[in-house]
Structure formats: C-alpha cells, structure tokens
Write a protein that holds these residues in place. Structure first.
Motif, mmCIF file in Angstrom:
data_model
loop_
_atom_site.group_PDB
_atom_site.id
_atom_site.type_symbol
_atom_site.label_atom_id
_atom_site.label_comp_id
_atom_site.label_asym_id
_atom_site.label_seq_id
_atom_site.Cartn_x
_atom_site.Cartn_y
_atom_site.Cartn_z
ATOM 1 N N ARG A 180 0.839 -1.187 0.000
ATOM 2 C CA ARG A 180 0.000 0.000 0.000
ATOM 3 C C ARG A 180 0.880 1.245 0.000
ATOM 4 N NH1 ARG A 180 -3.582 -2.715 4.668
ATOM 5 N NH2 ARG A 180 -1.480 -3.412 5.160
ATOM 6 N N TRP A 181 0.253 2.377 -0.297
ATOM 7 C CA TRP A 181 1.009 3.616 -0.355
ATOM 8 C C TRP A 181 1.158 4.218 1.048
ATOM 9 C CZ3 TRP A 181 3.337 3.505 -4.667
ATOM 10 C CH2 TRP A 181 2.713 2.980 -5.796
ATOM 11 N N PRO A 182 2.143 5.079 1.260
ATOM 12 C CA PRO A 182 2.340 5.699 2.580
ATOM 13 C C PRO A 182 1.122 6.504 3.017
ATOM 14 C CG PRO A 182 4.270 6.037 1.190
ATOM 15 C CD PRO A 182 3.205 5.466 0.310
ATOM 16 N N ARG A 183 0.761 6.368 4.290
ATOM 17 C CA ARG A 183 -0.349 7.122 4.854
ATOM 18 C C ARG A 183 0.046 7.659 6.227
ATOM 19 N NH1 ARG A 183 -1.634 7.528 0.496
ATOM 20 N NH2 ARG A 183 -3.398 6.626 -0.627
ATOM 21 N N LEU A 184 -0.321 8.908 6.479
ATOM 22 C CA LEU A 184 -0.141 9.534 7.793
ATOM 23 C C LEU A 184 -1.516 9.931 8.309
ATOM 24 C CD1 LEU A 184 2.951 11.757 6.968
ATOM 25 C CD2 LEU A 184 2.944 9.779 8.496
ATOM 26 N N GLN A 185 -1.687 9.873 9.627
ATOM 27 C CA GLN A 185 -2.978 10.169 10.230
ATOM 28 C C GLN A 185 -2.857 11.413 11.111
ATOM 29 O OE1 GLN A 185 -4.509 6.672 12.201
ATOM 30 N NE2 GLN A 185 -4.311 5.382 10.385
ATOM 31 N N ILE A 186 -3.654 12.415 10.808
ATOM 32 C CA ILE A 186 -3.610 13.677 11.544
ATOM 33 C C ILE A 186 -4.408 13.543 12.837
ATOM 34 C CG2 ILE A 186 -4.023 16.152 11.435
ATOM 35 C CD1 ILE A 186 -1.963 15.028 9.417
ATOM 36 N N ASP A 187 -3.783 13.857 13.955
ATOM 37 C CA ASP A 187 -4.479 13.775 15.238
ATOM 38 C C ASP A 187 -5.114 15.124 15.586
ATOM 39 O OD1 ASP A 187 -2.356 15.385 16.108
ATOM 40 O OD2 ASP A 187 -1.246 13.668 16.906
ATOM 41 N N ASP A 188 -5.908 15.117 16.643
ATOM 42 C CA ASP A 188 -6.641 16.327 17.029
ATOM 43 C C ASP A 188 -5.693 17.458 17.424
ATOM 44 O OD1 ASP A 188 -9.011 15.026 16.551
ATOM 45 O OD2 ASP A 188 -9.326 14.445 18.647
ATOM 46 N N TYR A 189 -4.589 17.114 18.063
ATOM 47 C CA TYR A 189 -3.662 18.161 18.516
ATOM 48 C C TYR A 189 -3.113 18.954 17.337
ATOM 49 C CZ TYR A 189 0.591 20.391 20.155
ATOM 50 O OH TYR A 189 1.576 21.313 20.400
ATOM 51 N N HIS A 190 -2.579 18.249 16.336
ATOM 52 C CA HIS A 190 -1.964 18.949 15.210
ATOM 53 C C HIS A 190 -3.010 19.628 14.338
ATOM 54 C CE1 HIS A 190 1.407 16.234 16.332
ATOM 55 N NE2 HIS A 190 2.105 17.303 16.041
ATOM 56 N N ALA A 191 -4.196 19.050 14.252
ATOM 57 C CA ALA A 191 -5.287 19.718 13.532
ATOM 58 C C ALA A 191 -5.646 21.034 14.228
ATOM 59 C CB ALA A 191 -6.505 18.807 13.449
ATOM 60 N N GLY A 192 -5.660 21.024 15.563
ATOM 61 C CA GLY A 192 -5.943 22.245 16.315
ATOM 62 C C GLY A 192 -4.862 23.293 16.134
#
Length: 311
Positions: A180-192
C-alpha cells in the motif's frame, strides 16, 4: 503494485542469512536515516512489520528533523531521534557511549536498515539485535558484515516505487507485505495547531486552499520563482482559492519577494510557521498541492491531498 509483484516472482540473490526469520520477535528496530521524504516512504514497511508482529514493540530511528513526523504514524511505538551535535572529542565519546549503552539495553530481537550507508549499519550492529537485515552495499563491502541477513537490491529500479523497494527487505525473508502507499494520520492536537495558525495569519477558510512549495533544499530541483509567480497568478485568476506559499524559515525572505511581485489576493506566506508535523496537518486541509521535488510532495501525498510535482 503490479511492478512489486513482478519483483516478488524473481528470486533475489543473498549473501548470507536463511530463507526465513526465526525465533520470537518482541522488539524491532527500524532504521531510516534519510530525509523527510525517505521517512514517509518507509511507512509501508513499518506498517507491514506491525501487521506481521502485532504484539512487538517497534522503535524507529530517524534523523532529528524528520522524527517528529512519526507522531502521525500509528504503527510506530517509539521514536529514536538521531541528533547531530557539535561536540569536543571527549564529549562525543561520552555521548555515544551512553547512547549505545541505552540502545543495547532495549533488547532488540530484529533490526532493519533501510539504506546502504555506514551509519545505519553501525547502528544496527551496535543495537545488539540478534537478527539484522539490510540491503547489500556494493561499494562499502565491509558494512555487509554488520548484518546477519542481506538482500541484493534490484539492478533495474525504473519500474519499482521506492516505498515498494523497501518492502523487499521483508518479502525476501518470508514476511507478508501489502504494498500500500504511505499514509499519515492527523491527530486532534496537530489539527488544532493548524486551525490556530490559519486564524493568526488571517487566512480565509471559506475558500479552498492551495499549497505551493516553490523551493527545495537543493536549488537544482527548483523550477524558478518567475514561473511559480505566473502559475500562482493563473490559479488565482481562474479559481476562487487561497494560496498558501510554504517552505522553511530560511526560505521566508525569498517567498516574501515573490508575494511582493504578485498583485492578487489572497496569498499568504506560511514559510517557517509550522513544525514538520503541523505542516503535514496543514497540507491535509488543502484542496491541492503543487511544488518542486521536496518533502512537501511526500507529505501531501501521504495525507491524500491531490498533488502535482514539477521535476
């Protein structure tokens, strides 16, 4: 993916190590001492390791500037930042002695080095891992003796994506992989953090946002300021969008000069305003990314933002 399958059917030559990794695996060290983009491209390997050994504790050793990115990777249990500091000879000896003593105390069972440099090989060897897997170095042959298992890299890399090339380290020794291709998951802290940044910079979130990264660590990879200016002007004229021009803090003056030549609004200079993880979260908020060959290309693709790269 079909290209990876082609390579799986070819029997890769090895110089040492059996056909399978044997014994219980409780702690794993994955070494990727490349740049930010290289760390992103290592994510499918990291994910595959976690799927093969779901109860194992996985540590990723990465250069300090890229290590923060791993906070957005759910398959990493521990981050080992490798810092480059200017120390006197005795201070260097003390630092390295403490570092490797702590490293060996972790009790790694398995170590992977994803590059063919000497630093990663030495790190894998001094970790004390009983199984050490790496690609065969064709120039520094002494480095090969630091590993228990080796894989010759394919001679023809043109049809194989780098993320899938890394997976050959696992596939050769009987570990299941899913390319599969690389995936990163944005958490609430960095979204804030990104929400606060956009508010502080008076960026209108009512418009779709386009991120532009015109500069690179290597100047020969750049397309040119004037060409990017024309592109930005065309995008603003053709669409109702906000333009976020991004880059490092050192590139901020260059971007300011670009913006001064542009007559259109809204265009914002966000260079140097984010950490690498915050930059990734910012790109996840964008409708489109365009840039030269740089870290931003890999980060945008990893958060599934439509991406155009100018080589």
């Amino acid at each position: 993916m079909k290209y990876f399958e082609c390579y799986r059917k070819r029997r890769l030559t090895i110089t040492k190590g059996g056909d399978q990794i044997q014994g219980p695996i409780r702690r794993i060290l994955l070494i990727q001492l490349g740049d930010i983009g290289d760390v992103v491209l290592a994510i499918p390997t990291l994910r595959s390791l976690k799927e093969n050994y779901p109860s194992a504790h996985i540590t990723v050793a990465a250069r300090d500037k890229a290590s923060e990115l791993l906070h957005l990777c759910p398959w990493c249990d521990e981050i080992l930042p490798i810092k480059k500091e200017k120390l006197k000879p005795m201070g260097r000896v003390i630092k390295h002695t403490r570092f490797f003593r702590t490293l060996r105390s972790k009790g790694y069972d398995l170590a992977f080095d994803m590059r063919t440099g000497t630093r990663g090989g030495i790190l894998a060897f001094l970790s004390g891992a009983r199984i050490r897997v790496g690609f065969t170095a064709l120039d520094d042959t002494w480095r090969n003796w630091l590993f228990t298992h080796l894989v010759y890299p394919p001679m023809d890399m043109r049809m194989l994506h780098m993320a899938h090339y890394h997976l050959l380290l696992l596939d050769r020794y009987g570990l299941s992989v899913n390319p599969r291709w690389p995936r990163l998951q944005i958490d609430d802290y960095h979204a804030g953090q990104v929400n606060a940044l956009l508010q502080n910079e008076n960026v209108s979130t009512e418009l779709p946002l386009i991120a532009v990264q015109p500069f690179s660590l290597w100047r020969y990879k750049e397309w040119g300021e004037e060409k990017f200016n024309h592109l930005i002007q065309r995008m603003v004229s053709a669409y109702r969008v906000g333009i976020l021009i991004c880059g490092s803090a050192a590139e901020r003056p260059r971007i300011s000069r670009m913006i001064n030549t542009l007559s259109s609004d809204p265009i914002y200079n966000l260079a140097g305003r984010t950490t690498i993880a915050e930059y990734t979260a910012l790109l996840a908020r964008c409708a489109f990314f365009v840039g030269c060959d740089s870290a931003g290309v890999h980060l945008a693709a990893a958060v599934q933002t439509p991406t155009a790269t100018l080589y």
